[in-house]
Design an enzyme around this catalytic site. Structure first.
Site, mmCIF file in Angstrom:
data_model
loop_
_atom_site.group_PDB
_atom_site.id
_atom_site.type_symbol
_atom_site.label_atom_id
_atom_site.label_comp_id
_atom_site.label_asym_id
_atom_site.label_seq_id
_atom_site.Cartn_x
_atom_site.Cartn_y
_atom_site.Cartn_z
ATOM 1 C CG ASP A 160 0.933 -14.626 -3.603
ATOM 2 O OD1 ASP A 160 0.241 -14.625 -4.628
ATOM 3 O OD2 ASP A 160 0.559 -15.148 -2.528
ATOM 4 C CE1 TYR A 220 1.441 -23.560 -1.927
ATOM 5 C CE2 TYR A 220 -0.526 -23.178 -0.613
ATOM 6 C CZ TYR A 220 0.098 -23.789 -1.689
ATOM 7 O OH TYR A 220 -0.623 -24.611 -2.510
ATOM 8 C CB SER A 221 2.576 -16.106 0.332
ATOM 9 O OG SER A 221 2.560 -16.167 -1.065
ATOM 10 C CD GLN A 272 4.358 -18.740 -3.034
ATOM 11 O OE1 GLN A 272 3.507 -19.606 -3.167
ATOM 12 N NE2 GLN A 272 5.417 -18.928 -2.276
ATOM 13 C CG LEU A 299 1.837 -19.215 -12.071
ATOM 14 C CD1 LEU A 299 0.462 -19.637 -12.591
ATOM 15 C CD2 LEU A 299 1.824 -19.200 -10.542
HETATM 16 C C1 FRU Z 1 -2.304 -15.921 -2.931
HETATM 17 C C2 FRU Z 1 -1.961 -17.320 -2.456
HETATM 18 C C3 FRU Z 1 -1.510 -17.312 -1.005
HETATM 19 C C4 FRU Z 1 -0.698 -18.560 -0.915
HETATM 20 C C5 FRU Z 1 0.008 -18.573 -2.245
HETATM 21 C C6 FRU Z 1 0.315 -19.931 -2.810
HETATM 22 O O1 FRU Z 1 -2.221 -15.799 -4.304
HETATM 23 O O2 FRU Z 1 -3.069 -18.189 -2.634
HETATM 24 O O3 FRU Z 1 -2.572 -17.244 -0.079
HETATM 25 O O4 FRU Z 1 0.204 -18.543 0.154
HETATM 26 O O5 FRU Z 1 -0.848 -17.871 -3.149
HETATM 27 O O6 FRU Z 1 1.059 -19.819 -3.976
#
Ligand code: FRU
Length: 479
Positions: free
Chosen positions: A47, A106-107, A63, A44
């Site tokens: 972001d 994460y992002s 991501q 998958l």
């Molecule tokens: C947005 C989000 C971010 C997070 C990331 C995790 O789509 O939920 O807030 O950092 O995806 O994959």
């Protein structure tokens, strides 16, 4: 495939070569693999992350959970580009391999500092009771793609936010580094915290305060806030979850929104003269848009063509998600325009006058003109019975409507199958970029945008004119 929590948080080293081979084989069977959009190598994509300019090239990470079409243990995957159109994956990854990002990298964002790319991101950490500790952490990537993570946490969870505290964006304002971070208050309202790098030391962040951007807090969380400067005007891009529909009309599970502001008061701190909240995109899929200012002052943005918590037809081939084209942001008469960067025209392989046709691959651009006081209905991804993605450009009553109810595989039906936006009753230009299962439609060179997916059946690769009139060009596109 099994997408249980246990599977989604299995350590990367425990996946076998055989399992990874199967993922690759399943993805290769998809009839919808894109031609000129970034898709995940496996699993998958969500972001866009770390969109930046470093060492003479553009860098864009995504991501990714690499083991299936679900949100699991996330990493960042790195791509580079010279022209913002052709991106190549380098193999460099920001892995969830540190105690400070044990449950996901994460992002976040990136910025060149002293010859290295500083990566500012959220380390998702959970304890044995699955209680989350969101840490804002950092790393450097050198010119060879070597990642060196910082041992120190850059920003700890403040006492006035819940576990939803993430997605730091670093930006330079008049020579000073700032960062904004998306947050949820203890009474479950979305807000944004502003930090400042003390003496511009990116290892030393101090809180300036809660950023006043004229938000109402009707959302329960703000994800991926980012601030870009367009002609010196601050534009705040953000993804509010649970936003009250009385505040903004939207149909997707979560909207992706923006505000145009007049100035940035770094002391208060406030975005002064913020406009109303506006939809960044009128299509079915657009989220977590990330913008940044290039060293030469342009504002660029890129979006996730996908949404959280939705199943997609590609899931059967074990992958999900795509990245939008890179869009340049400009302001015209006080309105935000978003349009693919200039080099997009380099994808054009042929140029013909617009007419109804079969396309060979569903990979093309249309540049169409519609007259004032007219109504035209076109079908993209059309089969011989005109089933496909219907596009109605109705200048007479001032709207554009898209309808995917007859376009291939049904999905996300609970959020409706049509979307629309208002336009002026005047001569209107529409540029449409089609890539297998992706569409990006730009009205009047980016005044309004519709981004989304359709998953056409095998016989849906035509373009049909149902009623009205359109003139313009058809270009086949290829990478
Ligand atoms: C947005 C989000 C971010 C997070 C990331 C995790 O789509 O939920 O807030 O950092 O995806 O994959």
């Amino acid at each position: 495939m099994d997408l249980s929590k246990e599977t989604r948080y299995r350590r990367y080293e425990d996946w076998t070569d055989e399992e990874i081979k199967t993922l690759n084989e399943n993805k290769a069977k998809s009839p919808w693999l894109s031609n000129y959009h970034i898709e995940p190598k496996t699993g998958l994509l969500n972001d866009p992350n770390g969109f930046s300019y470093f060492n003479g090239q553009f860098h864009l990470f995504y991501q990714n959970w690499p083991y299936g079409p679900a949100h699991g243990l996330k990493q960042w995957v790195h791509t580079v580009s010279d022209d913002l159109i052709h991106f190549s994956e380098t193999g460099t990854k920001l892995l969830p391999d540190h105690p400070h990002d044990s449950h996901g990298a994460y992002s976040g964002s990136a910025y060149e500092i002293d010859g290295k790319l500083f990566i500012f991101y959220t380390g998702n950490v959970r304890d044995e009771n699955w209680v989350r500790d969101p840490l804002q952490v950092g790393a450097f990537m050198d010119k060879n793609g070597q990642i060196e993570k910082f041992e120190e946490v850059l920003i700890q969870q403040p006492s006035d936010v819940t576990e939803h505290f993430r997605d730091p964006q670093i930006f330079d304002h008049k020579g000073q580094f700032y960062a904004i971070v998306g947050a949820q208050s203890l009474d479950k309202k979305g807000f944004i915290k502003l930090y400042k790098a003390v003496n511009n030391d990116i290892k030393n962040w101090e809180l300036v305060g809660d950023l006043d951007f004229g938000g109402t807090g009707s959302e329960y969380m703000i994800e991926c806030p980012n601030l870009v400067f367009v002609d010196d005007k601050p534009v705040l891009l953000y993804s509010p979850q649970g936003l009250d529909k009385a505040e903004l009309d939207y149909d997707n599970i979560y909207p992706n929104t923006y505000k145009i502001c007049q100035s940035f008061d770094t002391e208060k701190p406030a975005l002064v003269g913020a406009s109303n909240i506006l939809n960044l995109d009128f299509g079915f899929e657009c989220y977590a848009t990330q913008g940044f200012n290039t060293p030469d002052g342009r504002a660029l943005a890129v979006s996730w063509i996908g949404l959280p918590d939705i199943d997609y037809p590609t899931d059967q081939f074990d992958y999900q998600g795509a990245m939008s084209l890179v869009k340049e942001l400009t302001l015209k008469d006080g309105k935000l325009y978003q349009y693919p960067v200039e080099a997009i025209t380099s994808l054009r392989q042929t140029e013909e006058d617009f007419s109804e046709r079969q396309t060979s691959q569903n990979t093309y651009e249309l540049e169409l003109n519609f007259k004032k006081d007219s109504k035209t209905e076109l079908v993209l991804f059309a089969d011989e019975n005109h089933k496909g993605l219907h596009l109605t450009v109705d200048t007479a009553s001032g709207k554009v409507i898209i309808d995917r109810s007859e376009a291939g595989q049904p999905f996300a039906l609970e959020f409706g199958t049509t979307r629309e936006c208002s336009i002026e009753n005047s001569d209107t230009t529409v540029n449409i970029f089609i890539d297998k299962s992706i569409f990006e439609i730009f009205i009047n060179k980016g005044e309004k945008v519709f981004t989304g997916r359709v998953f056409p059946n095998e016989d849906q690769s035509g373009i049909a004119l149902v009623s009205g009139e359109a003139t313009g060009k058809y270009f086949e596109l290829s990478y």
